[in-house]
Scaffold this motif. Sequence first.
Motif, PDB file in Angstrom:
ATOM      1  N   GLU A   1       1.910   1.874  -3.487  1.00  0.00           N
ATOM      2  CA  GLU A   1       0.787   2.406  -4.257  1.00  0.00           C
ATOM      3  C   GLU A   1       0.574   3.883  -3.955  1.00  0.00           C
ATOM      4  N   ARG A   2       0.737   4.281  -2.684  1.00  0.00           N
ATOM      5  CA  ARG A   2       0.604   5.693  -2.322  1.00  0.00           C
ATOM      6  C   ARG A   2       1.696   6.527  -2.984  1.00  0.00           C
ATOM      7  N   ALA A   3       2.905   5.977  -3.041  1.00  0.00           N
ATOM      8  CA  ALA A   3       3.997   6.688  -3.706  1.00  0.00           C
ATOM      9  C   ALA A   3       3.679   6.911  -5.177  1.00  0.00           C
TER      10      ALA A   3
ATOM     11  N   SER B   1       0.832  -1.206   0.000  1.00  0.00           N
ATOM     12  CA  SER B   1       0.000   0.000   0.000  1.00  0.00           C
ATOM     13  C   SER B   1       0.867   1.257   0.000  1.00  0.00           C
ATOM     14  N   ALA B   2       2.027   1.213   0.666  1.00  0.00           N
ATOM     15  CA  ALA B   2       2.938   2.359   0.661  1.00  0.00           C
ATOM     16  C   ALA B   2       3.456   2.622  -0.746  1.00  0.00           C
TER      17      ALA B   2
ATOM     18  N   THR C   1      10.316  10.142  -3.736  1.00  0.00           N
ATOM     19  CA  THR C   1       8.969   9.887  -3.246  1.00  0.00           C
ATOM     20  C   THR C   1       8.836   8.459  -2.744  1.00  0.00           C
ATOM     21  N   TYR C   2       9.359   7.512  -3.487  1.00  0.00           N
ATOM     22  CA  TYR C   2       9.290   6.114  -3.065  1.00  0.00           C
ATOM     23  C   TYR C   2      10.118   5.884  -1.796  1.00  0.00           C
TER      24      TYR C   2
ATOM     25  N   VAL D   1       0.773   7.111  -6.592  1.00  0.00           N
ATOM     26  CA  VAL D   1      -0.286   8.120  -6.707  1.00  0.00           C
ATOM     27  C   VAL D   1       0.289   9.524  -6.530  1.00  0.00           C
ATOM     28  N   GLN D   2       1.179   9.691  -5.555  1.00  0.00           N
ATOM     29  CA  GLN D   2       1.765  11.010  -5.325  1.00  0.00           C
ATOM     30  C   GLN D   2       2.610  11.460  -6.515  1.00  0.00           C
TER      31      GLN D   2
ATOM     32  N   GLU E   1       0.214  12.567  -9.222  1.00  0.00           N
ATOM     33  CA  GLU E   1      -0.439  13.838  -8.903  1.00  0.00           C
ATOM     34  C   GLU E   1       0.517  15.010  -9.078  1.00  0.00           C
TER      35      GLU E   1
ATOM     36  N   HIS F   1       8.073   7.079   1.182  1.00  0.00           N
ATOM     37  CA  HIS F   1       6.914   6.235   1.495  1.00  0.00           C
ATOM     38  C   HIS F   1       7.316   4.850   1.989  1.00  0.00           C
TER      39      HIS F   1
END
Length: 212
Positions: free
Chosen positions: A52-54, A49-50, A172-173, A56-57, A60, A176
């Motif tokens: 996946e959040r990276a 999930s971390a 970013t990765y 997405v960020q 964006e 996260h």
Amino acid sequence: MPVVFCKPDALSGPRRTVTRERAVALLTALAGMCSGTGAGTLVPVPWRSAAERAAVQVSERARTETPFQGAVREGGTASAQLLKMVDALPAGVVATSELLELSLGGLGFGVRSAHRLVLGEVGVDAVYAGATTTTEYEPVRARLLEYLAAEEVEVWDLEAGQAACVLQWWKTYVRHLLLDRRPGEYLLRNLVHVCDGPDADYLLGRVHGTGH
């Protein structure tokens, strides 16, 4: 010249090492990023999930921020290289700075030189006063000075073997996958900073003796 620096948390204290499992999570997440498969089944479940959040960020920020825009060069090759590195990881724990350098190498960047230095107040202003944060500088200046002015950082002068945007994605990765943030924790207290303008020129001047 691309330049990054490891912040104090990557060099000392409780975050100076990570478990092998977390190191695997970072390398496999970056491999998925390069291949375009995302977290998929490569990333261990606790960190999926971390990753996946990276992703997405990154997506964006790429919509509005030029440094995040671009594409991975030779994505399949980079992905394969990162996955090969997983098998070479030692058992137990990995030094955070070593993992950061390893992951950059897998992406296609080489560390040309590494230099420890103390930024001082002038250095913090030189690095952060420009458009390198998503907030206005003055409200965060006091906390940045408290965190960074007196502590050593390690500046890496990189060989650019990959698209510049990939450094921003990598950062970013890293944040996260390698950080478990506590509620209310200061967001600029993290592991790495990617320089993409005058801040890079300033740091190169410092480490090569042509700046102040």
